[in-house]
Scaffold this active site. Structure first.
Site, PDB file in Angstrom:
ATOM      1  N   GLU A  55       0.836  -1.204   0.000  1.00 15.70           N
ATOM      2  CA  GLU A  55       0.000   0.000   0.000  1.00 15.70           C
ATOM      3  C   GLU A  55       0.869   1.252   0.000  1.00 15.70           C
ATOM      4  O   GLU A  55       1.795   1.390   0.785  1.00 15.70           O
ATOM      5  CB  GLU A  55      -0.910  -0.021   1.231  1.00 15.70           C
ATOM      6  CG  GLU A  55      -1.845   1.163   1.362  1.00 15.70           C
ATOM      7  CD  GLU A  55      -2.760   1.038   2.576  1.00 15.70           C
ATOM      8  OE1 GLU A  55      -3.750   1.778   2.638  1.00 15.70           O
ATOM      9  OE2 GLU A  55      -2.472   0.219   3.475  1.00 15.70           O
ATOM     10  N   LYS A  70      -9.083   2.990  -2.774  1.00 14.18           N
ATOM     11  CA  LYS A  70      -9.521   2.321  -1.548  1.00 14.18           C
ATOM     12  C   LYS A  70     -10.909   2.808  -1.146  1.00 14.18           C
ATOM     13  O   LYS A  70     -11.158   4.002  -1.014  1.00 14.18           O
ATOM     14  CB  LYS A  70      -8.506   2.619  -0.447  1.00 14.18           C
ATOM     15  CG  LYS A  70      -8.683   1.843   0.839  1.00 14.18           C
ATOM     16  CD  LYS A  70      -7.509   2.163   1.771  1.00 14.18           C
ATOM     17  CE  LYS A  70      -7.521   1.369   3.053  1.00 14.18           C
ATOM     18  NZ  LYS A  70      -6.344   1.693   3.911  1.00 14.18           N
ATOM     19  N   CYS A 130      -5.694  -3.095   1.729  1.00 20.58           N
ATOM     20  CA  CYS A 130      -5.596  -3.160   3.181  1.00 20.58           C
ATOM     21  C   CYS A 130      -6.936  -3.391   3.882  1.00 20.58           C
ATOM     22  O   CYS A 130      -7.482  -4.481   3.840  1.00 20.58           O
ATOM     23  CB  CYS A 130      -4.898  -1.901   3.690  1.00 20.58           C
ATOM     24  SG  CYS A 130      -4.257  -2.040   5.382  1.00 20.58           S
TER      25      CYS A 130
END
Length: 243
Positions: free
Chosen positions: A21, A90, A123
């Site tokens: 990430e 994200k 994540c």
């Protein structure tokens, strides 16, 4: 980006390299996000595409994206010719992410590589079972998850990630940061898990190159044995059902 690592991967016959990430901008960088964020086709992309072309392998990299006037925690895939295959923002923001980024609005982002349907999450996204399951329903065979998991939540890498691979019957690569960054101690423990929970690779807490072979035919084999997807009672799973 570490060109040496990519050359090592190319020499080992790898077709794609996955990095963590926000691997090219740093993750726990606070207000510096505003300075480091750039468009998806900006200088970072140009530099990564040159590495991809030079090494002849695709690259998945995380970065801070600015588009238009809004910062996103994003991951982009560049193929071996330097073309962008996918860009994902994200969708589920964790903790301080919420003060720095805008949540993405596209739930399912996929790309094709060597006949394999690949999907992207970042994540915290993988900690919601709905996300992996939606990818399974969309045909994703290999779910790629760059991450920045920190202590004391290492159980996500060792327990939740294998569970996600099994319950959604897909390959799952969870690629974490290592070391300490501005007070955050990252867990490492990067891994690739098969649909039957076989651990195909597992890293430690130090930076390393993990080389893993994925056989897409194994997805169909595992799904025929572990029939959780087909056994679901969809007639009971109505989205806005009230009781």
């Amino acid at each position: 980006m570490d060109r040496v690592r990519h050359l090592q991967a190319a020499d080992a016959g790898c077709r794609i390299v996955v990095t963590p990430e926000m691997s090219v901008t740093g993750y726990n960088i606070g207000a510096a996000v505003a300075e480091r964020a750039e468009p998806a086709d900006g200088p970072i992309f140009q530099a990564v595409r040159e590495i991809a072309r030079d090494t002849g392998i695709a690259i998945v990299y995380g970065y801070a994206e600015m588009a238009p006037g809004k910062p996103y925690n994003s991951v982009q895939v560049v193929d071996s010719t330097g073309q962008s295959l996918a860009n994902y923002r994200k969708t589920h923001l964790y903790g301080f992410d919420r003060d720095l980024f805008t949540p993405g609005e596209q739930w399912i982002t996929q790309f094709e590589l060597d006949g394999v349907t690949c999907g992207l999450l970042i994540c915290y996204d993988i900690e919601f079972p709905e996300n992996a399951r939606a990818h399974a329903d969309a045909g994703t065979q290999w779910l790629v998850v760059p991450t920045g998991l920190m202590e004391p939540w290492s159980f996500v890498a060792t327990h939740i990630v294998p569970a996600r691979a099994y319950e959604s019957q897909l390959f799952l690569s969870y690629v974490n940061r290592t070391g300490v960054e501005n007070g955050l101690e990252y867990c490492g423990l990067s891994c690739t898990i098969a649909p039957d929970t076989t651990e195909l690779s597992r890293g430690g807490k130090a930076e390393q190159l993990l080389i893993t072979h994925i056989d897409p035919a194994a997805v169909a084999v595992s799904r025929a044995i572990n029939t959780h997807l087909s056994d679901r009672r969809r007639d009971l799973y109505q989205e806005n059902q009230t009781r």
